[in-house]
Structure formats: structure tokens, C-alpha cells
Design a protein around this motif. Structure first.
Motif, mmCIF file in Angstrom:
data_model
loop_
_atom_site.group_PDB
_atom_site.id
_atom_site.type_symbol
_atom_site.label_atom_id
_atom_site.label_comp_id
_atom_site.label_asym_id
_atom_site.label_seq_id
_atom_site.Cartn_x
_atom_site.Cartn_y
_atom_site.Cartn_z
ATOM 1 N N GLY A 156 0.677 -1.283 0.067
ATOM 2 C CA GLY A 156 0.001 0.138 0.087
ATOM 3 C C GLY A 156 0.818 1.197 0.078
ATOM 4 N N VAL A 157 0.334 2.160 -0.813
ATOM 5 C CA VAL A 157 1.105 3.704 -0.796
ATOM 6 C C VAL A 157 -0.102 4.458 -0.362
ATOM 7 C CG1 VAL A 157 2.362 4.998 -2.389
ATOM 8 C CG2 VAL A 157 2.849 2.772 -2.590
ATOM 9 N N VAL A 158 0.359 5.269 0.490
ATOM 10 C CA VAL A 158 -0.523 6.635 1.107
ATOM 11 C C VAL A 158 -0.525 7.604 0.022
ATOM 12 C CG1 VAL A 158 -0.863 8.239 2.713
ATOM 13 C CG2 VAL A 158 -0.175 5.873 3.567
ATOM 14 N N THR A 159 -1.785 7.838 -0.466
ATOM 15 C CA THR A 159 -1.843 8.964 -1.527
ATOM 16 C C THR A 159 -2.112 10.262 -1.046
ATOM 17 O OG1 THR A 159 -4.265 8.312 -1.781
ATOM 18 C CG2 THR A 159 -2.555 7.243 -3.449
ATOM 19 N N ASN A 160 -2.421 10.446 0.323
ATOM 20 C CA ASN A 160 -2.706 11.739 0.932
ATOM 21 C C ASN A 160 -2.281 11.698 2.219
ATOM 22 O OD1 ASN A 160 -4.305 10.055 2.174
ATOM 23 N ND2 ASN A 160 -6.094 11.242 2.173
ATOM 24 N N PRO A 161 -0.550 11.742 2.376
ATOM 25 C CA PRO A 161 0.066 12.043 3.686
ATOM 26 C C PRO A 161 -0.458 13.068 4.453
ATOM 27 C CG PRO A 161 1.430 11.724 1.585
ATOM 28 C CD PRO A 161 0.318 11.756 1.244
ATOM 29 N N GLY A 162 -0.607 12.830 5.758
ATOM 30 C CA GLY A 162 -1.035 13.867 6.672
ATOM 31 C C GLY A 162 -2.367 14.391 6.831
ATOM 32 N N ALA A 163 -3.297 13.816 5.940
ATOM 33 C CA ALA A 163 -4.836 14.029 6.092
ATOM 34 C C ALA A 163 -5.411 13.394 7.370
ATOM 35 C CB ALA A 163 -5.299 13.358 4.628
ATOM 36 N N VAL A 164 -6.514 14.160 7.481
ATOM 37 C CA VAL A 164 -7.166 13.555 8.844
ATOM 38 C C VAL A 164 -7.481 11.990 8.657
ATOM 39 C CG1 VAL A 164 -9.361 13.791 10.115
ATOM 40 C CG2 VAL A 164 -8.456 15.786 9.260
ATOM 41 N N ILE A 165 -8.003 11.485 7.704
ATOM 42 C CA ILE A 165 -8.093 10.112 7.239
ATOM 43 C C ILE A 165 -7.287 9.865 6.122
ATOM 44 C CG2 ILE A 165 -9.548 8.413 7.059
ATOM 45 C CD1 ILE A 165 -11.809 9.785 8.390
ATOM 46 N N GLU A 166 -6.064 9.410 6.371
ATOM 47 C CA GLU A 166 -5.205 8.610 5.134
ATOM 48 C C GLU A 166 -5.794 7.722 4.544
ATOM 49 O OE1 GLU A 166 -1.403 8.118 6.827
ATOM 50 O OE2 GLU A 166 -0.922 10.020 6.814
ATOM 51 N N ASN A 167 -5.374 7.745 3.187
ATOM 52 C CA ASN A 167 -6.187 6.648 2.469
ATOM 53 C C ASN A 167 -4.823 6.009 1.641
ATOM 54 O OD1 ASN A 167 -6.130 7.859 -0.133
ATOM 55 N ND2 ASN A 167 -8.154 8.947 0.681
ATOM 56 N N ALA A 168 -5.024 4.822 0.820
ATOM 57 C CA ALA A 168 -3.937 4.165 0.311
ATOM 58 C C ALA A 168 -4.356 3.609 -0.906
ATOM 59 C CB ALA A 168 -2.942 3.351 0.992
ATOM 60 N N ASP A 169 -3.524 3.350 -1.932
ATOM 61 C CA ASP A 169 -3.843 2.646 -3.227
ATOM 62 C C ASP A 169 -3.147 1.349 -2.762
ATOM 63 O OD1 ASP A 169 -4.880 4.573 -4.312
ATOM 64 O OD2 ASP A 169 -3.260 5.171 -5.697
ATOM 65 N N VAL A 170 -3.777 0.291 -2.918
ATOM 66 C CA VAL A 170 -3.315 -1.143 -2.206
ATOM 67 C C VAL A 170 -3.331 -2.067 -3.395
ATOM 68 C CG1 VAL A 170 -4.041 -1.010 0.016
ATOM 69 C CG2 VAL A 170 -5.673 -2.014 -1.487
ATOM 70 N N LYS A 171 -2.616 -3.053 -3.679
ATOM 71 C CA LYS A 171 -2.563 -4.326 -4.462
ATOM 72 C C LYS A 171 -2.167 -5.350 -3.582
ATOM 73 C CE LYS A 171 0.123 -5.967 -8.431
ATOM 74 N NZ LYS A 171 -0.769 -6.984 -8.771
ATOM 75 N N VAL A 172 -3.274 -6.357 -3.818
ATOM 76 C CA VAL A 172 -3.268 -7.649 -2.949
ATOM 77 C C VAL A 172 -3.119 -8.760 -4.112
ATOM 78 C CG1 VAL A 172 -4.695 -9.138 -1.574
ATOM 79 C CG2 VAL A 172 -4.976 -6.693 -1.397
ATOM 80 N N SER A 173 -2.212 -9.645 -3.843
ATOM 81 C CA SER A 173 -2.139 -10.934 -4.579
ATOM 82 C C SER A 173 -1.937 -12.357 -3.718
ATOM 83 C CB SER A 173 -1.026 -10.857 -5.564
ATOM 84 O OG SER A 173 0.368 -10.712 -4.852
ATOM 85 N N GLY A 174 -2.287 -13.348 -4.084
ATOM 86 C CA GLY A 174 -2.350 -14.313 -3.209
ATOM 87 C C GLY A 174 -2.922 -15.584 -3.927
ATOM 88 N N LYS A 175 -2.942 -16.703 -3.270
ATOM 89 C CA LYS A 175 -3.585 -17.992 -3.706
ATOM 90 C C LYS A 175 -4.727 -18.439 -2.426
ATOM 91 C CE LYS A 175 0.220 -19.351 -6.483
ATOM 92 N NZ LYS A 175 1.138 -20.641 -7.066
#
Length: 162
Positions: free
Chosen positions: A60-79
């Protein structure tokens, strides 16, 4: 004389050089620093009764650092693996909470494997995620996962920006 001895002891404590203030408690990086620098987070989980199993990773990479509620672009992979010899299937269900217009709704991503010990791969990305949770279930083969799987038991937190 006691007073003088006490003053000397107190002065010695003040003048003795000490280790830096953070020797025992080093500075902690903010959650923003950790989210941007952290390597892929590994996860694994069995269903109840160990009838299904999933293993994977999330970045995950935070896309809005320092915001009241931060969010992130996440990539999930598995089996996901079905560990039953019968007609059951293994389900990996992800609950993704995300930012939308000041609200935090959630959505599900479900992946299924119905072949005994032959894992099925999955991968997805999601933008503006604040929380990613996982649940693994073993159920009969259906087009959608049951309410029992979705609402019974406990979700495992895989990633959180909050």
C-alpha cells in the motif's frame, strides 16, 4: 553534613553524561512514513476447521499523507486453497473500506477455489483504501459467498491506514 552529602549526590546525577534520550525508546516513524516505506505485508489464514487456506501479500502507498483520514492505493495478490476432498470450496473474502466523499463505505472482493490442494491465484488493486480485512471460509460451491461467511466470525485486519 547530610545536607551537603545529598547535594553532592544530586549534583553528580545531573552532571553525569547520559545516553541520548531515545536510547531505550527510539523515535517512531509516523504511520505515513511506515506506509510509504514498508515492504509488502505477508498474510495467511485458515478457515475454521482448516478446510480452506489462503496466503498472500499486500502493498500500500498512502496517496494523501497527513490527511485527517489517510488512504492508500493497495495491491493484493495470493492463492486460495480448498483443503476438502468433497464438494466444498475455499473462499478468500476481502472487505475493503475506502474513502468516498467524506464517507467510508466498504465493498467485498471474493475469490474461490474448488479443486482439492490445487491453489487458485488471485490479484486485485483498490484506490483510496483505509482498511483491508480478510476472512477465509469453506462452503459448498455457489455463485456468491454465504451470509454466514460474511457476517459470522472475525475478520483479520490485513492493512490499515487509520
Amino acid at each position: 553534613m547530610r545536607l551537603l552529602g545529598g547535594l553532592v549526590a544530586a549534583l553528580a546525577v545531573v552532571l553525569v553524561p547520559s545516553a541520548p534520550a531515545f536510547a531505550d525508546n527510539p523515535p517512531v516513524a509516523s504511520k505515513t512514513d511506515l506506509a510509504q516505506q514498508a515492504p509488502a505485508k505477508k498474510f495467511e489464514r485458515y478457515s475454521s476447521g482448516k478446510r480452506a487456506y489462503t496466503k498472500g501479500s499486500l502493498t500500500g502507498v498512502v496517496t494523501n499523507p497527513g490527511a485527517v483520514i489517510e488512504n492508500a492505493d493497495v495491491k493484493v495478490s495470493g492463492k486460495i486453497s480448498d483443503l476438502t476432498k468433497g464438494s466444498g470450496c475455499g473462499y478468500a473474502v476481502f472487505r475493503i473500506t475506502y474513502q468516498k466523499g467524506g464517507n467510508q463505505p466498504f465493498t467485498h472482493k471474493t475469490f474461490r477455489d474448488c479443486t482439492y490442494k490445487t491453489p487458485a491465484s488471485y490479484s486485485f488493486t483498490y484506490k483510496k483504501a483505509t482498511l483491508v480485512e480478510l476472512k477465509v471460509c469453506s462452503e459448498a460451491k455457489t455463485t456468491k459467498v454465504s451470509d454466514q461467511c460474511l457476517y459470522g466470525g472475525v475478520w483479520k485486519v490485513v492493512y490499515a491506514t487509520i
